[in-house]
Design an enzyme around this catalytic site. Sequence first.
Site, PDB file in Angstrom:
ATOM      1  N   HIS A  69      -5.803 -17.220 -15.696  1.00 51.58           N
ATOM      2  CA  HIS A  69      -5.625 -15.939 -16.619  1.00 51.58           C
ATOM      3  C   HIS A  69      -5.512 -16.336 -17.904  1.00 51.58           C
ATOM      4  O   HIS A  69      -4.767 -17.371 -18.424  1.00 51.58           O
ATOM      5  CB  HIS A  69      -4.908 -15.063 -16.105  1.00 51.58           C
ATOM      6  CG  HIS A  69      -4.962 -13.725 -16.724  1.00 51.58           C
ATOM      7  ND1 HIS A  69      -4.341 -13.331 -17.896  1.00 51.58           N
ATOM      8  CD2 HIS A  69      -5.674 -12.375 -16.216  1.00 51.58           C
ATOM      9  CE1 HIS A  69      -4.683 -12.196 -18.284  1.00 51.58           C
ATOM     10  NE2 HIS A  69      -5.526 -11.588 -17.379  1.00 51.58           N
TER      11      HIS A  69
ATOM     12  N   GLU B  26     -13.294 -12.085 -17.587  1.00 45.74           N
ATOM     13  CA  GLU B  26     -12.387 -11.012 -18.193  1.00 45.74           C
ATOM     14  C   GLU B  26     -12.479 -11.628 -19.810  1.00 45.74           C
ATOM     15  O   GLU B  26     -12.011 -12.527 -20.141  1.00 45.74           O
ATOM     16  CB  GLU B  26     -11.045 -11.205 -17.991  1.00 45.74           C
ATOM     17  CG  GLU B  26     -10.881 -10.894 -16.275  1.00 45.74           C
ATOM     18  CD  GLU B  26      -9.323 -10.408 -16.106  1.00 45.74           C
ATOM     19  OE1 GLU B  26      -9.258  -9.616 -15.508  1.00 45.74           O
ATOM     20  OE2 GLU B  26      -8.584 -11.294 -16.778  1.00 45.74           O
TER      21      GLU B  26
END
Length: 279
Positions: free
Chosen positions: A121, A190
């Site tokens: 992430h 993302e």
Amino acid sequence: MIPENATSAAARLLGAPGPPEAGRRPVVGVSLKLYFGLAATRTWLADVAALKDALAELPRPVDLFVLPSFPALADARDLLAGTGVAYGSQDVHWAESGAWTGEVSAGMLAEAGARYVEVGHAERRRHFGETDATVAAKTGAAVRAGLVPVICAGERHDNGLAQAVEETLSQVRAALGGAGPDSEVIVAYEPVWAIGAREPAPARHVRTVTSAVRACLRDHGVRGRVVYGGTAGPGTFGRLAGSVDGLFLGRLAHDTANLRLVLEEVAAATVPAPLPLRP
Ligand SMILES: O=C(CO)COP(=O)(O)O
């Protein structure tokens, strides 16, 4: 510019994204990051468990997974038992065991009933020095333990589509280096600039980058699904349907009424037609 209503065949000819292959189950994931303490996480997990009937009544099956903090994994196991909702963690270590103070192995996560593990992430890359190499090692560890890695990838700045595709694909290719062919993976596209923002990235941007990611997964021979994350919530999937297999949610899933709306929207989307076979 490709009009949003172009037919998929024409759009493909023009180099724009076409629909994903049929047969992949849509999937919705939620990471709680570090937003909740343990008590609040338990309350939220109980609210997710209460979506069981809504989940079972969807017009087509949607995989749902949630990623709470490590100490809540046992609560996830207890509270989500029998609901069909899977769970996992927001990180994993690459080593199976040894002198790695503070780390958690993929094998231990599997023992705890986890099915999914998030790797790479943007917040871990930014604050904890994760690199393409560590993300690849973590991806490999997850696959070896029988877990599905949720590989996060996306460009840092909104500097146009070409750079977005290049930066994202370079992260995805590196991570897939840790996963053998035939592995099951999820790529969460993302764009960093759309995480924690006011709005998701524009649909055309997401369609173009996720189409490139899908081609990369196909070339690598993995069984992959592609989801979008970054201020995603009700209304996001409708704008992206046909280009992603689902969504990866953050803040907007804290209210599980929103999560339910997203699940209904994903389930209701038109089942995409199969792509022609590659020559
Ligand atoms: O990073 C994300 C999910 O992992 C997205 O978070 P937000 O939806 O809160 O922007």
